[in-house]
Design a protein around this motif. Structure first.
Motif, short mmCIF file in Angstrom:
data_model
loop_
_atom_site.label_atom_id
_atom_site.label_comp_id
_atom_site.label_asym_id
_atom_site.label_seq_id
_atom_site.Cartn_x
_atom_site.Cartn_y
_atom_site.Cartn_z
N LEU A 142 -0.79 7.96 -6.62
CA LEU A 142 -1.65 6.93 -6.05
C LEU A 142 -1.82 7.15 -4.56
O LEU A 142 -0.83 7.31 -3.83
CB LEU A 142 -1.02 5.54 -6.27
N ALA A 143 -3.07 7.15 -4.11
CA ALA A 143 -3.39 7.27 -2.69
C ALA A 143 -4.29 6.11 -2.30
O ALA A 143 -5.08 5.63 -3.12
CB ALA A 143 -4.11 8.59 -2.41
N PRO A 144 -4.21 5.65 -1.06
CA PRO A 144 -5.06 4.53 -0.65
C PRO A 144 -6.52 4.90 -0.46
O PRO A 144 -7.37 4.03 -0.38
CB PRO A 144 -4.43 4.06 0.67
N ASP B 141 1.66 7.44 -2.29
CA ASP B 141 1.51 8.13 -1.01
C ASP B 141 1.01 7.16 0.06
O ASP B 141 0.28 6.21 -0.23
CB ASP B 141 0.53 9.30 -1.16
N GLU B 142 1.40 7.44 1.31
CA GLU B 142 0.99 6.63 2.47
C GLU B 142 1.22 5.14 2.20
O GLU B 142 0.37 4.29 2.43
CB GLU B 142 -0.49 6.90 2.81
N LEU C 221 7.96 7.28 -3.02
CA LEU C 221 7.00 6.78 -2.04
C LEU C 221 7.06 7.62 -0.78
O LEU C 221 8.14 8.05 -0.36
CB LEU C 221 7.29 5.31 -1.71
N ALA C 222 5.91 7.84 -0.19
CA ALA C 222 5.82 8.57 1.08
C ALA C 222 5.17 7.67 2.11
O ALA C 222 4.19 6.98 1.82
CB ALA C 222 5.00 9.86 0.91
N SER C 223 5.76 7.65 3.30
CA SER C 223 5.28 6.72 4.33
C SER C 223 5.32 7.39 5.68
O SER C 223 6.16 8.27 5.93
CB SER C 223 6.17 5.47 4.35
N ALA C 224 4.43 6.96 6.56
CA ALA C 224 4.61 7.29 7.97
C ALA C 224 5.86 6.57 8.44
O ALA C 224 6.40 5.69 7.76
CB ALA C 224 3.40 6.83 8.78
N THR C 225 6.37 6.96 9.59
CA THR C 225 7.53 6.28 10.13
C THR C 225 7.24 4.78 10.22
O THR C 225 6.18 4.37 10.68
CB THR C 225 7.88 6.82 11.52
N SER C 226 8.16 3.96 9.74
CA SER C 226 7.96 2.52 9.75
C SER C 226 9.31 1.83 9.84
O SER C 226 10.36 2.43 9.52
CB SER C 226 7.21 2.04 8.50
N GLY C 227 9.32 0.59 10.27
CA GLY C 227 10.55 -0.17 10.34
C GLY C 227 11.00 -0.57 8.95
O GLY C 227 10.22 -1.09 8.16
N ASP C 228 12.28 -0.28 8.63
CA ASP C 228 12.89 -0.66 7.36
C ASP C 228 12.06 -0.23 6.15
O ASP C 228 11.62 -1.05 5.34
CB ASP C 228 13.12 -2.18 7.32
N PRO C 229 11.85 1.07 5.98
CA PRO C 229 11.01 1.53 4.86
C PRO C 229 11.62 1.21 3.50
O PRO C 229 10.88 1.01 2.53
CB PRO C 229 10.90 3.04 5.09
#
Length: 806
Positions: A127-129, A204-205, A254-262
């Protein structure tokens, strides 16, 4: 994540030599700054290069996959890739949250592809946004040439003739939450084999799933889990020689950009406990990051009555910098906040380039949502192939599309969060080379604040993603969708979380569900109509009246502002004027024209307080959080000269009103306290209006939103409060968590607002402090100095953190 970097605050005057620098980014920056008589750079941040840390391939990675990756130049994984892949392959749900271009795709592809190669019946859902990201991942998978994987994109652009083949034969389906919601889950009977064998779900993202959109996606993933459990068979993790038994249902990666408390964010999104991998061990080229404030324009001597200083438009500044970069042979991507803005930047840059070198303008284009699928694919290919040197894009290209070879990124206006800022900046230097990123400030309170307070951007962790699956305006419709797919049972309600039983009872009372001994059944033969992105209606088609040619679309929620009768609409650099807007049929008819004016819609808003959830009693000041009803209507539009911004006229519009029930934060101040602070009664409306504008502009500093996600209203006496009041509300049904965040850090938020207003050098208010680009009242009345006095009263009485009362 926190970037460790050195910084330089620049205060050089006209003609000053740039500091000693090294690298192509700095040379380009020095060239750019020479165009201005005053130095527009307020700060330069150096993000140093970093070496990577590799590790051995996990033992379960098949030789065939290692060989395919080796052909693509991948000799060994980075340490964080292997760590996340090991967790996923062992059956743990995992989120990898590392920087742009850190190879997050490897972390999910290793376990997914290893499983597909070992088990010929296993399947994977990605899944991609955005469609562009899914298409990019499909290309990368196809290039690996792994037998039997059969990757395929399944989205709204997929021809009908191909969909049946994908359902039957593809083992790695790439799609988006919208298609999962509208197509796959409602047609789950046709996907039985795929869902029964589903081993991994890749999200993703995932940092993009915030607010109402993120809350909807959280329930779409729960609906997916429910269908997988219905069709599940025991799954085995392939290993040597046989793998451990895995729980029923797919593993989420799940893949994320750097974020608080992923980890917490991923858990709210999936409903599963999730492990987080956050240490980035990939190599990174150095980045030169400049904060750029466009210069002040000379006063209009032809109009002595208006000598308010104004800054050069960020759009024009970005267009000129893009043209300079391309002239120097620098491959550059310019991020612009709006679709219209992307068109304006691309058109202006093309014009400048053609004046300098005839024909060079062909190497610049705009990229945004609303284009036809074939247009988007052609632009992506042209950028990847090097046919295009420059692109002005909305955040549609912020995400993981692999844009190898870009040298510079221009960011026209703060994108709303530090996570998005670094994500956009990371589009440059993706091959490890030195890169340049420039944030061009808009004439806006938040942008002005940030370019003069770089500590608010650099050296600070990025924000946590805000989403609320318990939002009743999300939960109820999603339960209706789930019931339409298969009757709900009491066991299902636990999956959907707290509030699910109450929401089901409301659906039964409304006649949408029928309660039976075996569960709750959907009663309507039609499916529920639920828009994940909260766009308030179906897209409106933009059609050229003379030819019937479809130019593109705009979302229903924006149609009143963007394609009302008389509006100027830009598409790939060509200007059109709207002849008519038919909301019932979702169609706007346009004709090509080149007017020397732009259009700006104006609306009126009223607000009713429905309930108070929490409040702080601070003597003459009250701070509140609660539910409100907002009614708004676009009533007119202004025509303004493009060259000067002069208002030509205001023309009426007859469009229907729209209603929004949402969450708001608001404060009240007693008239006596305002009078004691020196705010005259006649100035109270302007003071509150100015404070409201600035508070809206500064809210993204403390919440994961931008000013277009929120709205506001101020009044000298509101009928529901009986006092001077300033409201700021979420622009999404049921709220998106922004008002709650503002209430929790009200003192910090309003202190930054007060500082932004008082530090501005204008006399009576300007776009850098209290004027708003979206004001329905034409920024009238405004009282800048009195707004500071209002905020002084609030801050003097408000505790550092609100003490909630009920």
């Amino acid at each position: 994540m926190q970037y460790v970097s050195s910084s330089v605050t620049v205060s050089s005057g006209p003609g000053a030599d740039p500091p000693e620098v090294a690298g192509s980014g700095d040379r380009l920056l020095a060239m750019m700054r020479r165009r201005s008589s005053e130095d527009p750079i307020t700060h330069i941040e150096r993000v140093p290069a970093r070496a990577g840390i590799t590790t051995d391939w996990p033992g379960w990675v098949p030789a065939e996959l290692r060989a395919a990756l080796g052909r693509r130049g991948v000799e060994a994984p980075w340490k964080h890739q292997a760590e996340a892949a090991e967790l996923a392959f062992s059956g743990r749900h995992v989120v990898i949250a590392t920087g742009t271009a850190s190879g997050k795709s490897m972390a999910y592809l290793l376990p997914a592809l290893a499983t597909l190669l070992a088990d010929p019946r296993a399947t994977v859902l990605y899944l991609a946004p955005t469609k562009a990201l899914a298409a990019d991942q499909a290309r990368a998978l196809a290039e690996l040439e792994l037998e039997g994987i059969r990757p395929a994109c399944y989205d709204g652009d997929t021809p009908r003739a191909e969909r049946e083949w994908i359902r039957r034969h593809s083992r790695f389906v790439l799609t988006n939450p919208d298609m999962l919601h509208h197509g796959i889950l409602p047609g789950n009977a046709q996907w039985t084999a795929f869902l029964r064998r589903l081993s991994f779900v890749i999200v993703d993202e995932c940092h993009t799933y915030r607010g109402v959109f993120g809350s909807h996606v959280a329930h779409v993933l729960r609906r997916l889990r429910r269908q997988c459990e219905r069709y599940a068979r025991p799954a085995r993790v392939p290993s040597q020689p046989s793998g451990p038994q895995r729980r029923t249902g797919p593993v989420f990666v799940l893949a994320s950009a750097t974020s608080g408390d992923p980890a917490a964010t991923a858990e709210r999104l999936t409903g599963h406990p999730v492990a987080a991998v956050t240490e980035d061990t990939s190599p990174r080229g150095g980045v030169t990051f400049a904060l750029w404030e466009p210069p002040l324009l000379p006063p209009d001597t032809d109009n002595p009555a208006d000598l308010t200083p104004t800054r050069r438009s960020a759009l024009r500044e970005t267009a000129d910098l893009l043209a300079d970069s391309i002239t120097a042979g620098v491959r550059t991507l310019a991020f612009v906040r709006s679709r219209r803005g992307a068109e304006v930047v691309a058109t202006s840059a093309r014009r400048s380039l053609d004046e300098a070198v005839p024909g060079l303008g062909r190497r610049v284009a705009a990229y945004r949502g609303g284009y036809l699928p074939e247009e988007r694919r052609a632009l992506e290919r042209a950028l990847l192939d090097g046919e295009l040197l420059g692109l002005a894009s909305t955040n549609a290209l912020e995400l993981g599309v692999d844009l190898v070879g870009l040298d510079a990124v221009l960011i026209c206006g703060y994108p709303g969060t530090r996570a998005s800022l670094w994500q956009q900046a990371g589009r440059a230097g993706r091959s490890g080379q030195e890169a340049l990123a420039v944030l061009v400030a808009r004439d806006d309170p938040l942008d002005t604040y940030l370019v003069h307070h770089p500590e608010a951007l650099f050296g600070r962790p990025v924000e946590a993603t805000v989403l609320d699956p318990g939002n009743p305006y999300v939960l109820g419709p999603q339960l209706a969708c789930a019931a339409a797919e298969a009757p709900l049972t009491p066991a299902d309600l636990e999956l959907f979380g707290p509030g699910a039983r109450e929401a089901v009872d409301e659906l039964v009372a409304a006649g949408a569900l029928r309660a039976r001994p075996t569960g709750w059944y959907w009663r309507d033969p039609r499916r529920p109509e639920v828009d994940l992105r909260g766009q308030d209606g179906a897209p409106v088609c933009v059609v050229e009246a003379a030819t019937g040619r479809l130019l593109g679309t705009v979302d229903g929620g924006s149609a009143h502002f963007l394609v009302h009768p008389g509006a100027v609409h830009l598409h790939q650099g060509v200007s059109y004027v709207v002849d008519s807007l038919d909301l019932a049929d979702g169609c706007a008819l346009v004709h090509p024209a080149e007017p020397d004016w732009s259009t700006h819609a104006r609306d009126v808003t009223s607000l009713t307080v429905l309930s108070v959830r929490s409040y702080t009693d601070a003597g003459p000041v009250g701070m509140f959080l609660g539910e409100v009803d907002v009614t708004s209507q676009v009533v007119s539009y202004q025509r303004r000269r493009i060259a000067t911004g002069e208002v030509i006229d205001t023309r009426p519009l007859d469009l229907p009103a729209r209603e929004l029930r949402t969450m708001a934060v608001w404060f009240t101040v007693s008239p006596q306290a305002l009078a004691a602070a020196g705010v005259e009664p006649a100035e109270v409306p302007g003071a509150l209006h100015a404070a409201e504008h600035a508070a809206i502009g500064l809210l993204p500093l403390v919440a994961t939103c931008d000013r277009w996600d929120i709205g506001g209203l101020s009044t000298a006496v509101h009928p529901d409060t009986g006092a001077p009041t300033v409201f700021v509300y979420d622009g999404h049904p049921g709220g998106a968590g922004f008002a709650e965040r503002a209430y929790a850090v009200a003192a910090q938020w309003l202190r930054a607002t007060r500082e932004a207003i008082s530090a501005c050098g204008c006399e009576a208010g300007c776009p850098s402090c209290v004027q708003s680009p979206k004001c329905g009242n034409g920024n009238n009345p405004l009282a800048k100095n009195d707004a500071v006095r209002v905020l002084d009263v609030v801050l003097a009485n408000l505790p550092p953190e609100p003490s909630p009362q009920s």
